[in-house]
Design a protein around this motif. Structure first.
Motif, mmCIF file in Angstrom:
data_model
loop_
_atom_site.group_PDB
_atom_site.id
_atom_site.type_symbol
_atom_site.label_atom_id
_atom_site.label_comp_id
_atom_site.label_asym_id
_atom_site.label_seq_id
_atom_site.Cartn_x
_atom_site.Cartn_y
_atom_site.Cartn_z
ATOM 1 N N MET A 163 95.756 67.890 59.721
ATOM 2 C CA MET A 163 95.514 69.089 58.921
ATOM 3 C C MET A 163 96.832 69.700 58.448
ATOM 4 S SD MET A 163 92.274 69.138 58.745
ATOM 5 C CE MET A 163 92.164 70.644 57.798
ATOM 6 N N LYS A 164 97.844 69.636 59.292
ATOM 7 C CA LYS A 164 99.172 70.138 58.903
ATOM 8 C C LYS A 164 100.222 69.486 59.794
ATOM 9 C CE LYS A 164 101.692 74.248 57.555
ATOM 10 N NZ LYS A 164 101.930 73.865 56.172
ATOM 11 N N PHE A 165 101.185 68.841 59.154
ATOM 12 C CA PHE A 165 102.308 68.266 59.879
ATOM 13 C C PHE A 165 103.375 69.342 59.996
ATOM 14 C CE2 PHE A 165 106.344 65.891 60.067
ATOM 15 C CZ PHE A 165 106.107 65.207 61.248
ATOM 16 N N LEU A 166 103.794 69.647 61.205
ATOM 17 C CA LEU A 166 104.764 70.715 61.426
ATOM 18 C C LEU A 166 106.199 70.198 61.501
ATOM 19 C CD1 LEU A 166 102.801 72.778 64.113
ATOM 20 C CD2 LEU A 166 102.653 72.898 61.619
ATOM 21 N N GLY A 167 106.355 68.921 61.828
ATOM 22 C CA GLY A 167 107.692 68.358 61.960
ATOM 23 C C GLY A 167 108.298 68.717 63.304
ATOM 24 N N GLU A 168 109.620 68.794 63.330
ATOM 25 C CA GLU A 168 110.331 69.139 64.572
ATOM 26 C C GLU A 168 110.252 70.639 64.808
ATOM 27 O OE1 GLU A 168 111.756 67.149 66.859
ATOM 28 O OE2 GLU A 168 111.183 65.377 65.720
ATOM 29 N N VAL A 169 109.708 71.025 65.951
ATOM 30 C CA VAL A 169 109.629 72.444 66.297
ATOM 31 C C VAL A 169 110.217 72.647 67.689
ATOM 32 C CG1 VAL A 169 107.591 72.900 64.864
ATOM 33 C CG2 VAL A 169 107.278 72.255 67.230
ATOM 34 N N PRO A 170 110.879 73.780 67.916
ATOM 35 C CA PRO A 170 111.405 74.036 69.254
ATOM 36 C C PRO A 170 110.243 74.228 70.235
ATOM 37 C CG PRO A 170 112.160 75.711 67.670
ATOM 38 C CD PRO A 170 111.189 74.845 66.972
ATOM 39 N N MET A 177 110.516 69.210 69.451
ATOM 40 C CA MET A 177 109.465 68.205 69.554
ATOM 41 C C MET A 177 108.749 68.083 68.222
ATOM 42 S SD MET A 177 106.214 70.003 71.480
ATOM 43 C CE MET A 177 107.171 70.550 72.833
ATOM 44 N N ARG A 178 108.229 66.897 67.958
ATOM 45 C CA ARG A 178 107.461 66.617 66.744
ATOM 46 C C ARG A 178 106.033 67.109 66.968
ATOM 47 N NH1 ARG A 178 105.774 61.656 64.295
ATOM 48 N NH2 ARG A 178 106.596 61.669 62.201
ATOM 49 N N ALA A 179 105.508 67.900 66.032
ATOM 50 C CA ALA A 179 104.173 68.463 66.245
ATOM 51 C C ALA A 179 103.344 68.454 64.960
ATOM 52 C CB ALA A 179 104.296 69.884 66.778
ATOM 53 N N PHE A 180 102.028 68.488 65.147
ATOM 54 C CA PHE A 180 101.105 68.562 64.015
ATOM 55 C C PHE A 180 99.784 69.162 64.483
ATOM 56 C CE2 PHE A 180 100.507 64.449 66.007
ATOM 57 C CZ PHE A 180 99.137 64.206 65.964
ATOM 58 N N VAL A 181 98.970 69.596 63.516
ATOM 59 C CA VAL A 181 97.643 70.135 63.801
ATOM 60 C C VAL A 181 96.644 69.109 63.278
ATOM 61 C CG1 VAL A 181 96.034 72.035 63.396
ATOM 62 C CG2 VAL A 181 98.504 72.487 63.526
ATOM 63 N N ALA A 182 95.637 68.778 64.104
ATOM 64 C CA ALA A 182 94.727 67.689 63.736
ATOM 65 C C ALA A 182 93.289 67.949 64.172
ATOM 66 C CB ALA A 182 95.207 66.389 64.383
ATOM 67 N N VAL A 183 92.418 67.176 63.553
ATOM 68 C CA VAL A 183 91.022 67.054 63.982
ATOM 69 C C VAL A 183 90.883 65.613 64.465
ATOM 70 C CG1 VAL A 183 88.617 66.967 63.190
ATOM 71 C CG2 VAL A 183 90.136 68.778 62.351
ATOM 72 N N ASP A 184 90.475 65.445 65.713
ATOM 73 C CA ASP A 184 90.293 64.096 66.256
ATOM 74 C C ASP A 184 88.975 63.498 65.781
ATOM 75 O OD1 ASP A 184 92.657 63.947 67.689
ATOM 76 O OD2 ASP A 184 91.783 64.768 69.516
ATOM 77 N N LEU A 185 88.969 62.181 65.580
ATOM 78 C CA LEU A 185 87.711 61.486 65.312
ATOM 79 C C LEU A 185 87.055 61.179 66.651
ATOM 80 C CD1 LEU A 185 88.854 61.312 62.447
ATOM 81 C CD2 LEU A 185 87.851 59.043 62.299
ATOM 82 N N PRO A 186 85.738 61.350 66.735
ATOM 83 C CA PRO A 186 85.065 61.163 68.025
ATOM 84 C C PRO A 186 85.022 59.708 68.465
ATOM 85 C CG PRO A 186 83.446 61.508 66.313
ATOM 86 C CD PRO A 186 84.790 61.693 65.675
ATOM 87 N N VAL A 187 84.880 59.534 69.755
ATOM 88 C CA VAL A 187 84.814 58.218 70.390
ATOM 89 C C VAL A 187 83.689 57.354 69.790
ATOM 90 C CG1 VAL A 187 83.372 58.027 72.488
ATOM 91 C CG2 VAL A 187 85.828 57.833 72.648
ATOM 92 N N GLU A 188 82.611 57.983 69.335
ATOM 93 C CA GLU A 188 81.480 57.222 68.764
ATOM 94 C C GLU A 188 81.887 56.443 67.509
ATOM 95 O OE1 GLU A 188 80.612 61.143 68.815
ATOM 96 O OE2 GLU A 188 81.086 60.391 70.819
ATOM 97 N N LEU A 189 82.971 56.844 66.845
ATOM 98 C CA LEU A 189 83.407 56.148 65.627
ATOM 99 C C LEU A 189 84.459 55.076 65.906
ATOM 100 C CD1 LEU A 189 83.608 59.093 63.057
ATOM 101 C CD2 LEU A 189 81.688 57.578 63.554
ATOM 102 N N HIS A 190 84.960 55.002 67.121
ATOM 103 C CA HIS A 190 86.046 54.066 67.441
ATOM 104 C C HIS A 190 85.642 52.607 67.233
ATOM 105 C CE1 HIS A 190 88.357 57.133 70.140
ATOM 106 N NE2 HIS A 190 88.168 57.565 68.917
ATOM 107 N N GLU A 191 84.414 52.262 67.584
ATOM 108 C CA GLU A 191 83.962 50.877 67.430
ATOM 109 C C GLU A 191 83.941 50.473 65.952
ATOM 110 O OE1 GLU A 191 79.958 48.346 68.413
ATOM 111 O OE2 GLU A 191 80.556 49.867 69.888
ATOM 112 N N LYS A 192 83.458 51.375 65.106
ATOM 113 C CA LYS A 192 83.396 51.107 63.666
ATOM 114 C C LYS A 192 84.812 50.988 63.091
ATOM 115 C CE LYS A 192 80.495 50.838 60.173
ATOM 116 N NZ LYS A 192 79.419 49.902 60.062
ATOM 117 N N ILE A 193 85.717 51.822 63.583
ATOM 118 C CA ILE A 193 87.115 51.762 63.140
ATOM 119 C C ILE A 193 87.718 50.404 63.507
ATOM 120 C CG2 ILE A 193 89.434 52.698 63.599
ATOM 121 C CD1 ILE A 193 88.019 55.486 63.841
ATOM 122 N N THR A 194 87.445 49.937 64.718
ATOM 123 C CA THR A 194 87.938 48.624 65.159
ATOM 124 C C THR A 194 87.384 47.521 64.259
ATOM 125 O OG1 THR A 194 88.096 49.401 67.446
ATOM 126 C CG2 THR A 194 88.046 47.016 67.120
#
Length: 180
Positions: A41-48, A1-18
């Motif tokens: 933060m880090k793209f892991l790529g394909e991992v078992p 599976m394709r995997a990565f490590v991330a920090v999500d942006l909060p819902v409060e910023l979604h309107e501004k992003i739109t």
């Protein structure tokens, strides 16, 4: 599976992003859905799939206190005249967090990142920009380069699975680490 490590942006910023994405409506860019915008933060790529528990356990060793990030400004990779990615800038203690994640996962021998880590959240991918629209694009970029988006608390990281579909990616959180 394709995997990565991330920090999500909060819902409060979604309107501004739109709002920002709408400013680019004249261009046929591939926009990231505001609810999927994140800082990789880090793209892991394909991992078992069998290695997910070990990766999750390793990420539990990340030592970084929660911090606040100022999300501000728009930029592009690699450079304005040949833009491939449009991103939001994010400041804060991301370098330390990145190092901690990198160290925690060092035994897995994931591919090393070739460029210096730069905290950003991708808004759109530029597949094609007609020459006649390039000046308009560069002017809009210049206008938005210091745009204020907002603040967010960075208090967790997430190990995510990415499933690519014709309608765009589907992200699923596999593990969350609360920063302390």
């Amino acid at each position: 599976m394709r995997a990565f490590v991330a920090v999500d942006l909060p819902v409060e910023l979604h309107e501004k992003i739109t709002e920002i994405q709408l400013k680019f409506n004249d261009f046929k860019f591939k926009f990231v859905s505001p609810d999927l915008v994140h800082i990789t933060m880090k793209f892991l790529g394909e991992v078992p799939e069998s290695s997910i528990p070990d990766i999750s356990k390793a990420l539990d060793n990340v030592k970084c206190e929660p911090f606040q990030s100022h999300v501000k400004g728009l930029g592009v990779f690699p450079k304005p005249k040949f833009a491939k990615v449009i991103w939001l800038g994010c400041d804060g203690n991301f370098e330390l967090l990145y190092e901690q994640i990198d160290n925690a996962l060092s035994s897995f021998e994931f591919e090393k990142t070739l460029h210096k880590f730069s905290a950003h959240a991708t808004l759109a991918r530029v597949k094609y920009l007609p020459k006649k629209k390039k000046t308009d694009f560069l002017d809009l970029l210049d206008e938005l380069k210091d745009m204020e988006i907002g603040y967010m608390d960075v208090n967790s990281i997430k190990l995510k699975k990415s499933t690519l579909t014709p309608k765009g990616p589907i992200y699923e959180t596999l593990h969350e680490v609360i920063l302390k």
